[in-house]
Design an enzyme around this catalytic site. Structure first.
Site, PDB file in Angstrom:
ATOM      1  N   LYS A 103     -29.528 -16.733 -19.449  1.00  0.00           N
ATOM      2  CA  LYS A 103     -29.672 -16.011 -20.720  1.00  0.00           C
ATOM      3  C   LYS A 103     -29.392 -16.977 -21.860  1.00  0.00           C
ATOM      4  CE  LYS A 103     -27.851 -11.948 -18.470  1.00  0.00           C
ATOM      5  NZ  LYS A 103     -26.730 -11.050 -18.249  1.00  0.00           N
ATOM      6  N   CYS A 118     -57.079  14.569   7.207  1.00  0.00           N
ATOM      7  CA  CYS A 118     -56.313  13.663   8.061  1.00  0.00           C
ATOM      8  C   CYS A 118     -54.821  13.978   7.919  1.00  0.00           C
ATOM      9  CB  CYS A 118     -56.585  12.215   7.650  1.00  0.00           C
ATOM     10  SG  CYS A 118     -55.560  11.034   8.546  1.00  0.00           S
ATOM     11  N   LYS A 132     -27.139 -13.274  -9.882  1.00  0.00           N
ATOM     12  CA  LYS A 132     -27.923 -12.039  -9.967  1.00  0.00           C
ATOM     13  C   LYS A 132     -27.453 -11.129  -8.837  1.00  0.00           C
ATOM     14  CE  LYS A 132     -32.463 -10.081 -10.597  1.00  0.00           C
ATOM     15  NZ  LYS A 132     -32.294  -8.930  -9.738  1.00  0.00           N
ATOM     16  N   LYS A 140     -35.017 -16.434  -8.752  1.00  0.00           N
ATOM     17  CA  LYS A 140     -34.753 -15.814  -7.460  1.00  0.00           C
ATOM     18  C   LYS A 140     -34.640 -16.861  -6.353  1.00  0.00           C
ATOM     19  CE  LYS A 140     -35.164 -11.681  -7.086  1.00  0.00           C
ATOM     20  NZ  LYS A 140     -36.117 -10.626  -7.356  1.00  0.00           N
ATOM     21  N   TYR A 188       2.227   1.966  -3.380  1.00  0.00           N
ATOM     22  CA  TYR A 188       1.136   2.456  -4.230  1.00  0.00           C
ATOM     23  C   TYR A 188       0.875   3.938  -3.938  1.00  0.00           C
ATOM     24  CZ  TYR A 188      -3.560   3.010  -6.171  1.00  0.00           C
ATOM     25  OH  TYR A 188      -4.642   3.449  -6.876  1.00  0.00           O
ATOM     26  N   ASP A 206       0.833  -1.201   0.000  1.00  0.00           N
ATOM     27  CA  ASP A 206       0.000   0.000   0.000  1.00  0.00           C
ATOM     28  C   ASP A 206       0.870   1.254   0.000  1.00  0.00           C
ATOM     29  OD1 ASP A 206      -2.050  -1.721   0.079  1.00  0.00           O
ATOM     30  OD2 ASP A 206      -2.820  -1.122   2.057  1.00  0.00           O
ATOM     31  N   ARG A 216     -30.000   3.589 -14.014  1.00  0.00           N
ATOM     32  CA  ARG A 216     -31.054   3.065 -14.885  1.00  0.00           C
ATOM     33  C   ARG A 216     -32.234   4.033 -14.979  1.00  0.00           C
ATOM     34  NH1 ARG A 216     -35.624  -0.154 -14.131  1.00  0.00           N
ATOM     35  NH2 ARG A 216     -36.058  -1.476 -15.920  1.00  0.00           N
TER      36      ARG A 216
HETATM   37  S1  IVH Z   1     -29.277  -8.827 -17.412  1.00  0.00           S
HETATM   38  C1  IVH Z   1     -31.788  -7.300 -20.773  1.00  0.00           C
HETATM   39  N1  IVH Z   1     -27.741  -9.999 -15.659  1.00  0.00           N
HETATM   40  O1  IVH Z   1     -31.347  -7.347 -12.287  1.00  0.00           O
HETATM   41  C2  IVH Z   1     -31.453  -7.856 -19.464  1.00  0.00           C
HETATM   42  N2  IVH Z   1     -29.207  -8.302 -14.895  1.00  0.00           N
HETATM   43  O2  IVH Z   1     -34.198  -7.576 -12.166  1.00  0.00           O
HETATM   44  C3  IVH Z   1     -30.766  -6.910 -18.573  1.00  0.00           C
HETATM   45  N3  IVH Z   1     -29.044  -7.831 -12.507  1.00  0.00           N
HETATM   46  O3  IVH Z   1     -31.969  -4.325 -13.955  1.00  0.00           O
HETATM   47  C4  IVH Z   1     -30.364  -7.463 -17.280  1.00  0.00           C
HETATM   48  N4  IVH Z   1     -27.472  -9.290 -12.045  1.00  0.00           N
HETATM   49  O4  IVH Z   1     -29.796  -4.510 -12.644  1.00  0.00           O
HETATM   50  C5  IVH Z   1     -28.684  -9.072 -15.862  1.00  0.00           C
HETATM   51  N5  IVH Z   1     -26.298 -11.099 -14.209  1.00  0.00           N
HETATM   52  C6  IVH Z   1     -27.231 -10.177 -14.414  1.00  0.00           C
HETATM   53  C7  IVH Z   1     -27.736  -9.379 -13.372  1.00  0.00           C
HETATM   54  C8  IVH Z   1     -28.740  -8.447 -13.660  1.00  0.00           C
HETATM   55  C9  IVH Z   1     -28.259  -8.351 -11.549  1.00  0.00           C
HETATM   56  C10 IVH Z   1     -30.067  -6.793 -12.271  1.00  0.00           C
HETATM   57  C11 IVH Z   1     -30.092  -5.697 -13.303  1.00  0.00           C
HETATM   58  C12 IVH Z   1     -31.510  -5.636 -13.794  1.00  0.00           C
HETATM   59  C13 IVH Z   1     -32.240  -6.341 -12.703  1.00  0.00           C
HETATM   60  C14 IVH Z   1     -33.528  -6.959 -13.195  1.00  0.00           C
END
Ligand code: IVH
Length: 684
Positions: free
Chosen positions: A286, A428, A113, A310, A34, A31, A134
């Site tokens: 995806k 109220c 996620k 989830k 750096y 550190d 966003r």
């Molecule tokens: S893809 C078109 N990948 O989750 C698809 N989102 O509930 C765009 N998020 O707004 C999202 N981890 O902020 C994607 N591995 C991941 C993610 C992720 C977290 C969040 C993201 C999105 C939200 C939707």
């Protein structure tokens, strides 16, 4: 070495150390070493201001505070994800995709996620030039200065790509969160409830030097746009490419085959979850091939090619100490459970919602009970159930009050509603406070600095009775309030002043009309263009607005019938609240105005979104359900109950070819130029 070369060498060296330390987790120098390099660079830049550059690591410590965040329109919308909570929903997701694409098995890219905040990073010629939140998906806030302080966001990519937009999540690691809270406690400041809230607070600091101290992290999960670089076709490879460019991506990514691969990943990450250094609330699946992704397209605001699986909500057991009644903005009474503190879902919970009286009866919740509390993500914790065996023999049954506990007005319960409501309206104080907080909230009039404590005082002291009174507050009155110095009072007045310049959509939303949320407010603003037209609306015209049904139409009419509401609107305008108005003169003569369509099933070539857009551009309303008022149902393959209903009611049914022929005919429809002119309203 000349200063420019020395500066360039130091920057590159420091960024390499940053990457090794923050992203790879394998520092190669101490550190102290750096710090020495960093200070050397700072000194050189101070001596040669002309050599300062937007990608210098010295900017990571933050810069002078901003007054406000500028808005940023996203060139590619930032979408959200649909959720799956069960294996069955994941199987249905996979089956839908296989069927649409006609494939036996799908290859998926799978990722954690992240439980943080979505952001987008723009690089031009390889240099980080803009970062934004966003927001509503179309327009976010410019938080570039704050994002510069995030060490694993590269300020310069490893290649000078012409234009690259990286999508990802900002979050706070658990360790950094814990350290931050120790610091908050030591300084006598409020602690944050969880890493996500702490990250959100840090990201929205106008002073980026504060953000710099809060240690945010970042993971990319997608590419928004790209020019000057050939992107690989697979999502997984795109992530690998981002990594090569120096962008942080999750280690826990994989490519899997079919639904079995998805569920294995879910279970594996579930086991890893507690040991991860950051919070995740599920996994994301995806379709790996981006060509297939495009074929699948989008439904409303989420892609069809991805889903978030989830984790279940976390649960914990505690004691129910009391049940209080909270009065909301529309008078709805919510029974709230006061609990012995319990740690669940990453936060200590002391209150949980009991929803309404029927729920209390159904779950048979009594004061003194041992209850199971559930909390998922950012949702309000709720009492899930009672452990009956632990009930004390004298636990009394809950009785809903018949008078409002805040203002003493009668409580009414409509036959078709589960909630009871205070009939006191804005008499109220509780409703008044909530209405003001809503009016001032970020997505409404966005009055910076007006929090609940302040609203509480302003209403209790009778200084603010209607939203218009906010615009009449003066410095003298404000400084007399508790915990209000001159500086905060001036800041609040500046926030109030700034909020005067708004949009019609925000203004409509701020009015707090029942059943009119942000999207409906936008639709109303777009449809009517100006306030006068909205004020003159009747039921038929309201029903022609996109997504407005009889319930919303009645709420708007009821609001407009109340003279008091019109008076407040007038006063607000007289105080200088203004926006740009649009005169809509030819809006009623589009060829499909007044016609309602329902789209169902999968069409051979067009996506439902595309059809919806085409129809709406011609003035039609596209609705989600078939009724006697529906003029046409556009049906594709696997059209289910909506098609049956159309046949039952004798509604005309079109297939894609017939629809296209119809649209083609309408293209020749004589049509007046759409005449939209803008003018500024408001008296100042
Ligand atoms: S893809 C078109 N990948 O989750 C698809 N989102 O509930 C765009 N998020 O707004 C999202 N981890 O902020 C994607 N591995 C991941 C993610 C992720 C977290 C969040 C993201 C999105 C939200 C939707």
């Amino acid at each position: 070495m000349n200063p420019a070369a020395k500066i360039a060498a130091l920057r590159s060296q420091i960024e390499q150390h940053n990457h090794a330390y923050y992203t790879l987790d394998t520092p190669t120098i101490s550190d102290a070493e750096y710090d020495q390099l960093f200070r050397q660079l700072q000194a050189l830049e101070a001596d040669h201001p002309a050599l300062q550059s937007p990608d210098s690591p010295t900017l990571r410590v933050g810069s002078a505070p901003l007054k406000i965040f500028q808005e940023v329109a996203h060139r590619t919308p930032m979408l959200s994800l649909n959720n799956a909570f069960s294996e069955a929903e994941v199987r249905a997701f996979d089956a839908r995709i296989r069927e649409t694409l006609g494939l036996a098995e799908i290859e998926y890219a799978v990722e954690p996620k992240f439980d943080g905040l979505a952001i987008t990073l723009t690089y031009r010629d390889g240099i980080f030039v803009q970062g934004a939140t966003r927001g509503d998906g179309n327009v976010g806030e410019d938080v570039t200065e704050n994002l510069r302080t995030v060490r694993d966001i590269p300020l310069r990519l490893n290649e000078p790509v012409a234009e690259l937009e990286v999508r990802g999540e900002v979050l706070m690691f658990n360790d950094d969160f814990a350290a931050l809270n120790v610091m908050q406690r030591d300084n006598g400041e409020k602690e944050f409830v969880n890493p996500r809230n702490a990250a959100a607070g840090a990201l929205r600091q106008l002073d980026s030097r504060i953000t710099a101290k809060r240690k945010l992290s970042f993971f990319a999960y997608g590419v928004g746009r790209c020019e000057g670089l050939t992107l690989p076709h697979e999502h997984h490879q795109q992530m690998a490419m981002l990594q090569k460019l120096g962008v942080a991506v999750a280690k826990q990514r994989r490519v899997v085959q079919g639904v079995a691969g998805l569920l294995d990943f879910y279970h594996d990450i579930g086991k890893l979850r507690a040991d991860l250094p950051f919070a995740i609330d599920g996994v994301v699946y995806k379709v790996n091939d981006t060509v297939l992704q495009q074929q699948l397209g989008f439904v409303s605001r989420a892609p069809r090619f991805a889903i978030a699986h989830k984790f279940p909500a976390e649960e914990a057991t505690t004691q129910l100490l009391a049940i209080d009644i909270q009065v909301g903005r529309t008078g709805a009474l919510t029974p709230v459970a006061r609990l012995a503190p319990v740690f669940v879902g990453g936060v200590t919970v002391t209150n949980a919602t009991l929803h309404n009286e029927d729920e209390i009866r159904r779950k048979d919740v009594r004061i003194g009970d041992t209850v199971v509390v559930r909390r998922a993500g950012d949702v309000i914790p709720e009492v899930a159930r009672v452990i009956i065996e632990n009930r004390p023999s004298d636990a009394p049954e809950f009785i809903m009050p018949t008078m409002c506990p805040v203002c003493g007005s009668q409580i009414a319960k409509a036959a078709d509603e589960a909630v009871s409501r205070c009939t006191g309206g804005l008499f109220c104080p509780a409703q008044k406070k909530q209405a003001l907080l809503h009016f001032a909230s970020r997505r409404a009039m966005n009055v910076d600095g007006l929090g609940d404590k302040l609203v509480e005082q302003l209403v209790d002291a009778n200084m603010v009775r209607t939203p218009a009174d906010l615009y009449r507050l003066g410095l003298l009155a404000l400084v007399n309030l508790e915990r209000m110095g001159e500086k905060s009072a001036l800041n609040l007045l500046a926030g109030i002043e700034h909020s005067k310049h708004t949009t019609l959509a925000r203004f409509i939303y701020a009015l707090g009309i029942r059943n009119v949320g942000e999207t409906t407010a936008k639709d109303l603003a777009k449809h009517y263009g100006n306030l006068a037209q909205l004020l003159a609306a009747d039921e038929a015209s309201l029903l022609a607005v996109r997504d407005v049904g009889p319930i919303v139409a009645q709420s708007v009419l009821a609001f407009l019938r109340e003279p008091h509401n019109l008076e407040v609107i007038e006063q607000l305008r007289a105080c200088g609240v203004s926006w740009t108005e649009v005169e809509m003169q030819a809006a009623t003569i589009l060829p499909l105005t007044g016609k309602t369509f329902v789209i169902t099933g999968t069409l051979p070539t067009l996506s439902r979104e595309a059809v919806k857009e085409k129809l709406e551009n011609l003035g039609a309303k596209v609705s989600g359900s078939v009724s006697k008022k529906t003029d046409y149902v556009v049906a594709g393959s696997e059209a289910g109950s909506k098609l049956d209903k159309a046949h039952e009611l004798g509604v005309a049914v079109l297939d894609e070819a017939q629809l296209l022929a119809m649209l083609n005919d309408l293209a020749n429809f004589p049509r007046t130029e759409f005449d939209a002119t803008t003018r500024q309203i408001g008296l100042f």
